[in-house]
Design an enzyme around this catalytic site. Structure first.
Site, PDB file in Angstrom:
ATOM      1  N   LYS A  79     -18.625   0.525  12.954  1.00 32.12           N
ATOM      2  CA  LYS A  79     -18.673  -0.880  12.571  1.00 32.12           C
ATOM      3  C   LYS A  79     -20.065  -1.489  12.695  1.00 32.12           C
ATOM      4  CE  LYS A  79     -14.313  -0.344  11.965  1.00 32.12           C
ATOM      5  NZ  LYS A  79     -13.828   0.043  10.629  1.00 32.12           N
ATOM      6  N   LYS A 134     -15.549  -5.807  20.068  1.00 34.11           N
ATOM      7  CA  LYS A 134     -14.884  -4.849  19.191  1.00 34.11           C
ATOM      8  C   LYS A 134     -15.420  -3.442  19.429  1.00 34.11           C
ATOM      9  CE  LYS A 134     -14.050  -7.968  15.253  1.00 34.11           C
ATOM     10  NZ  LYS A 134     -14.252  -8.114  13.777  1.00 34.11           N
ATOM     11  N   ILE A 175     -14.349 -16.426  15.027  1.00 33.73           N
ATOM     12  CA  ILE A 175     -14.101 -17.541  14.110  1.00 33.73           C
ATOM     13  C   ILE A 175     -12.694 -18.056  14.352  1.00 33.73           C
ATOM     14  CG2 ILE A 175     -13.988 -18.237  11.692  1.00 33.73           C
ATOM     15  CD1 ILE A 175     -15.951 -15.936  11.108  1.00 33.73           C
ATOM     16  N   GLU A 221     -13.136  -6.342   3.830  1.00 36.98           N
ATOM     17  CA  GLU A 221     -12.383  -7.385   4.508  1.00 36.98           C
ATOM     18  C   GLU A 221     -13.298  -8.499   4.995  1.00 36.98           C
ATOM     19  OE1 GLU A 221      -9.282  -6.174   7.022  1.00 36.98           O
ATOM     20  OE2 GLU A 221      -8.773  -4.442   5.780  1.00 36.98           O
ATOM     21  N   ARG A 252     -10.021   3.808   2.628  1.00 33.75           N
ATOM     22  CA  ARG A 252      -8.738   4.473   2.405  1.00 33.75           C
ATOM     23  C   ARG A 252      -7.844   3.553   1.581  1.00 33.75           C
ATOM     24  NH1 ARG A 252      -5.690   1.289   5.750  1.00 33.75           N
ATOM     25  NH2 ARG A 252      -6.680   0.608   7.691  1.00 33.75           N
ATOM     26  N   VAL A 281      -1.987  -0.195   3.356  1.00 30.32           N
ATOM     27  CA  VAL A 281      -0.532  -0.366   3.338  1.00 30.32           C
ATOM     28  C   VAL A 281      -0.137  -1.341   2.225  1.00 30.32           C
ATOM     29  CG1 VAL A 281       1.465  -1.190   4.651  1.00 30.32           C
ATOM     30  CG2 VAL A 281      -0.346   0.095   5.811  1.00 30.32           C
TER      31      VAL A 281
END
Length: 465
Positions: A121, A163, A208, A280, A297, A300
């Site tokens: 990330k 994260k 945020i 995203e 990838r 879902v």
């Protein structure tokens, strides 16, 4: 549609509804399919539908679906020349992708280099910043310790979120609201990251508050063409796990949508991306958006985009992996109507979302105009305790959001499932909630709703009776 030129047999290295989805795409493309399954999945729908099936180990995923040597052996056993990893498990594992490449097996997804770059990330943040995408304030490199964390958090301003650099799927993160809690939170996230990802590197971002989670579907080929297929709003979440996805988002203006989608394509191009992927973003209350991560990838929630665009994303992943050019540009893509997906999990929302496993005594999914159900469930299927609780995805498509919500409620009311607890009742309650109907919900909506609603438990129990 035309057949890919190189791929003749695909080994599906996954289970559940996504394995069924890939097998169906292969059949429509005229490609043979084989499925790798665990002993716990020997009676699964994917095993029933695939042309061939090969057992790769016992139920626990480290000994089956995460076992690279067993999967490689399965490829040779069935004579497959390609693998599709689905989502989860090894879908974003650069090592698995590289092993396939080294053995001359086509990995249906992006290159190992791209998976590595986007999976880390902090690397992804640097690459997207260089491509001109807006990022929340935070650390460009993994934190060296508590002192640097305190310095970065003070500069960004509280609250902040820690994260895992190698994280994903909503795991390995923690929001910190006070400097007094930062050091302990850093240790906690590092330990979680070490356990889940074998990598304890952690970075920090400005958190945020009251944000919306909006992602852009992109599709690229190996010849440099990249298009977007619009956005999906994934703001209905519980513990960073998505429950509902819809498109278009109610929070974007046409101008914001154009800028966000253009940024997603720009970021994907900078990464050298091919295959289906997702960029995203978080959208704040002022209407500004910030890059969060890129998922290399299939998602879902990909059916939301498929029903609006008419483009089969799974089939195009296979075709792109075979070397086909897209054959269409951005101007050729038309998105119509409104789509909503509800994830039906085998969980009991009234009991702290506890997993529910066992025999499906009755299982009759809904049907009718504008309703699609992706599932691996069937009457008599025994849900094993080892895996994700996703049982089915109900996707509806209608001309307007109001009609889509009405259609979803009708579909959920038709869904007859007995033997395990499910989230059907929760979703019906959600569809009727004024804030969701108004489209003004934020990422904290489910937590607030569960805290405020005295009706949810009654709805869930009624749905199970």
């Amino acid at each position: 549609m035309g057949e890919p030129s190189k791929i003749e047999k695909v080994l599906v290295c996954n289970r559940g509804e996504i394995a069924v989805r890939v097998i169906r795409a292969c059949r429509e493309l005229g490609i043979a399919s084989a499925v790798a399954y665990s002993a716990a999945d020997k009676d699964s729908r994917a095993v029933q539908l695939a042309d061939e099936a090969v057992c790769i180990g016992p139920g626990p995923s480290p000994r089956s679906y995460l076992n690279v040597p067993a999967l490689v052996h399965a490829v040779g056993k069935v004579g497959a020349d390609a693998v599709h990893p689905g989502y989860g498990f090894l879908s974003e594992d650069a090592h698995f992708a590289q092993v396939c490449l080294d053995l001359g097996i086509t990995f249906i997804g992006p290159s190992p280099e791209v998976i590595t770059a986007m999976g880390d990330k902090t690397n992804a943040r640097r690459a997207m910043a260089k491509a001109g995408l807006p990022l929340p304030a935070g650390s460009e490199e993994p934190l060296s310790g508590a002192a640097e964390a305190a310095e970065r958090a003070a500069a960004a301003g509280y609250p902040v979120i820690l994260k895992a650099a190698a994280g994903g799927g909503g795991k390995g993160m923690k929001v910190v609201y006070s400097p007094h809690d930062l050091a302990a939170a850093l240790v906690e996230v590092q330990q979680t990251a070490r356990t889940l990802f074998l990598d304890d590197r952690v970075y920090l971002e400005k958190y945020i508050t009251a944000a919306r989670h909006v992602e852009v579907q992109i599709l690229g080929d190996q010849h440099g063409s990249i298009v977007h297929l619009g956005e999906r709003d994934c703001s209905i979440q519980r513990r960073q796990q998505k429950l509902v996805e819809e498109s278009p988002s109610t929070v974007l203006t046409p101008e914001m949508r154009e800028r966000m989608c253009a940024a997603a394509v720009r970021g994907a191009a900078a990464a050298g991306y091919s295959s289906a992927g997702t960029v995203e973003f978080l959208v704040d209350q002022a209407g500004d958006f910030y890059f969060m991560e890129m998922n290399s990838r299939i998602q879902v929630e990909h059916p939301v985009t498929e029903v609006r665009s008419g483009i089969d994303l799974v089939a195009w992943m296979i075709r792109v992996a075979a070397g086909e050019p897209l054959g269409f540009g951005q101007e050729d893509i038309t998105l119509s109507g409104h789509a909503i997906e509800c994830r039906i999990n085998s969980e009991d929302a009234a009991a702290g979302w506890a997993g529910s496993f066992g025999l499906l005594e009755r299982f009759v999914p809904p049907a009718g105009p504008g309703v699609r159900v992706d599932t691996h469930g069937f009457p008599g299927y025994r849900i094993p305790p080892y895996y994700d609780s996703l049982l089915a995805k109900v996707i509806v498509h209608a001309e307007s959001r109001h009609e889509a919500m009405r259609r979803m409620d009708r579909a959920l009311a038709e869904f007859d499932c007995a033997g395990v607890s499910t989230t059907i009742g929760f979703h019906r309650e959600l569809m009727a909630h004024p804030q969701f109907q108004a489209g003004t919900h934020r990422l904290d909506f489910v937590d607030k709703y569960l805290a405020d609603s005295g009706e949810l438990q009654h709805t869930e129990r009624s749905a199970m009776e």
